[in-house]
Design a protein around this motif. Sequence first.
Motif, short mmCIF file in Angstrom:
data_model
loop_
_atom_site.label_atom_id
_atom_site.label_comp_id
_atom_site.label_asym_id
_atom_site.label_seq_id
_atom_site.Cartn_x
_atom_site.Cartn_y
_atom_site.Cartn_z
N GLU A 109 1.04 -1.05 0.04
CA GLU A 109 -0.33 0.02 0.57
C GLU A 109 1.24 1.18 0.24
O GLU A 109 2.18 1.00 0.61
CB GLU A 109 -1.13 0.11 0.72
CG GLU A 109 -1.80 -1.04 1.11
CD GLU A 109 -3.14 -0.71 0.02
OE1 GLU A 109 -3.81 -0.18 -0.02
OE2 GLU A 109 -2.82 -1.99 -0.53
N LYS A 110 0.14 2.39 -0.45
CA LYS A 110 0.86 3.78 -0.70
C LYS A 110 1.44 3.88 0.29
O LYS A 110 2.60 4.52 0.80
CB LYS A 110 0.13 4.38 -1.65
CG LYS A 110 0.95 5.92 -1.93
CD LYS A 110 0.42 6.91 -2.80
CE LYS A 110 1.20 8.12 -3.27
NZ LYS A 110 -0.05 8.87 -4.06
N SER A 111 0.66 4.29 1.38
CA SER A 111 0.81 4.50 2.72
C SER A 111 1.94 3.46 3.61
O SER A 111 2.88 4.23 4.26
CB SER A 111 -0.54 4.76 3.69
OG SER A 111 -1.14 3.31 3.98
N LEU A 113 4.42 1.87 1.67
CA LEU A 113 5.67 2.85 1.41
C LEU A 113 5.63 4.11 1.82
O LEU A 113 7.37 4.11 2.27
CB LEU A 113 5.51 2.60 0.02
CG LEU A 113 6.18 2.72 -1.01
CD1 LEU A 113 7.80 1.59 -1.07
CD2 LEU A 113 6.64 3.23 -2.51
N PHE A 114 5.72 4.87 1.66
CA PHE A 114 5.72 6.32 2.77
C PHE A 114 6.27 6.10 4.07
O PHE A 114 7.21 6.48 4.80
CB PHE A 114 4.75 7.56 2.14
CG PHE A 114 4.36 8.01 0.99
CD1 PHE A 114 5.96 8.79 0.50
CD2 PHE A 114 3.67 7.50 -0.06
CE1 PHE A 114 5.48 9.06 -0.76
CE2 PHE A 114 4.13 8.03 -1.12
CZ PHE A 114 4.47 8.76 -1.36
N SER A 115 5.13 5.57 4.88
CA SER A 115 5.84 5.63 6.45
C SER A 115 7.25 4.38 6.37
O SER A 115 7.82 5.33 7.24
CB SER A 115 4.49 4.57 7.00
OG SER A 115 3.64 5.47 6.96
N ALA A 116 7.26 3.60 5.33
CA ALA A 116 8.50 2.74 5.45
C ALA A 116 10.09 3.69 5.20
O ALA A 116 10.69 3.29 6.09
CB ALA A 116 8.33 1.55 4.86
N ILE A 117 9.37 4.94 4.37
CA ILE A 117 10.89 5.27 3.59
C ILE A 117 10.90 6.34 5.23
O ILE A 117 12.07 6.74 5.82
CB ILE A 117 10.49 6.46 2.44
CG1 ILE A 117 10.40 4.86 1.30
CG2 ILE A 117 11.17 6.74 2.60
CD1 ILE A 117 9.70 5.32 0.13
N GLU A 118 10.07 6.54 5.33
CA GLU A 118 9.98 8.06 6.36
C GLU A 118 10.61 7.15 8.11
O GLU A 118 11.95 7.97 8.23
CB GLU A 118 8.97 8.95 6.90
CG GLU A 118 8.11 9.63 5.63
CD GLU A 118 9.05 10.83 5.37
OE1 GLU A 118 9.14 11.22 6.24
OE2 GLU A 118 9.45 10.99 4.08
#
Length: 194
Positions: A109-111, A113-118
Amino acid sequence: MLTIIMSHEPDATVLVVDDEREVADAYALRLRGRYDVQTAYGGEEALEVVDDSVDVVLLDRRMPFSGDKVLANIRERGYDCRVIMVTAVDPDFGIVDMPFDDYLCKPIEKSDLFSAIEQQLEAASFDDPLTEFFSLTAKLAVLSDERTPEQLEASSEYVRMQRRADELRAELDVPSEKFEEMIESFTAIDRGSG
């Protein structure tokens, strides 16, 4: 899902590595505007592109020149980037000693992916024990999603990782409230495929 906005450099560089062009381009499209995004369409190309300017690598495992080899090369060369395995390969206990920082099973899920990167961008500012703790926590989480409790209990590698995570937690010099917030945010990410 708990979302914590974490601060990082606005020009953080993310390298997307996947031998399927459409997949790499799709991830890059999602990430552009928020990060400086580079793409590599395979493992060998990734090793030509990666350098000290890369903050996070999203690395597919199943490629002709495998993600496992790319990961080993990145670590051997001493690059200080965070590596998130992003793959359709269901993890087994062989991931225990792999030096990645997080592991996400496709589809993602996009969210998440963004959470993991952050989280990896924030983790880059931590000292080694906390970084190791979160790497172990990711491995424990993804294996817990993919294996039965009986398989986990029978695995000496899993038990060893759990013990090491407990030791690290006892050593960490992080305020309890902040640590619990970090753990809640970290474990909110869906890492498994099942």
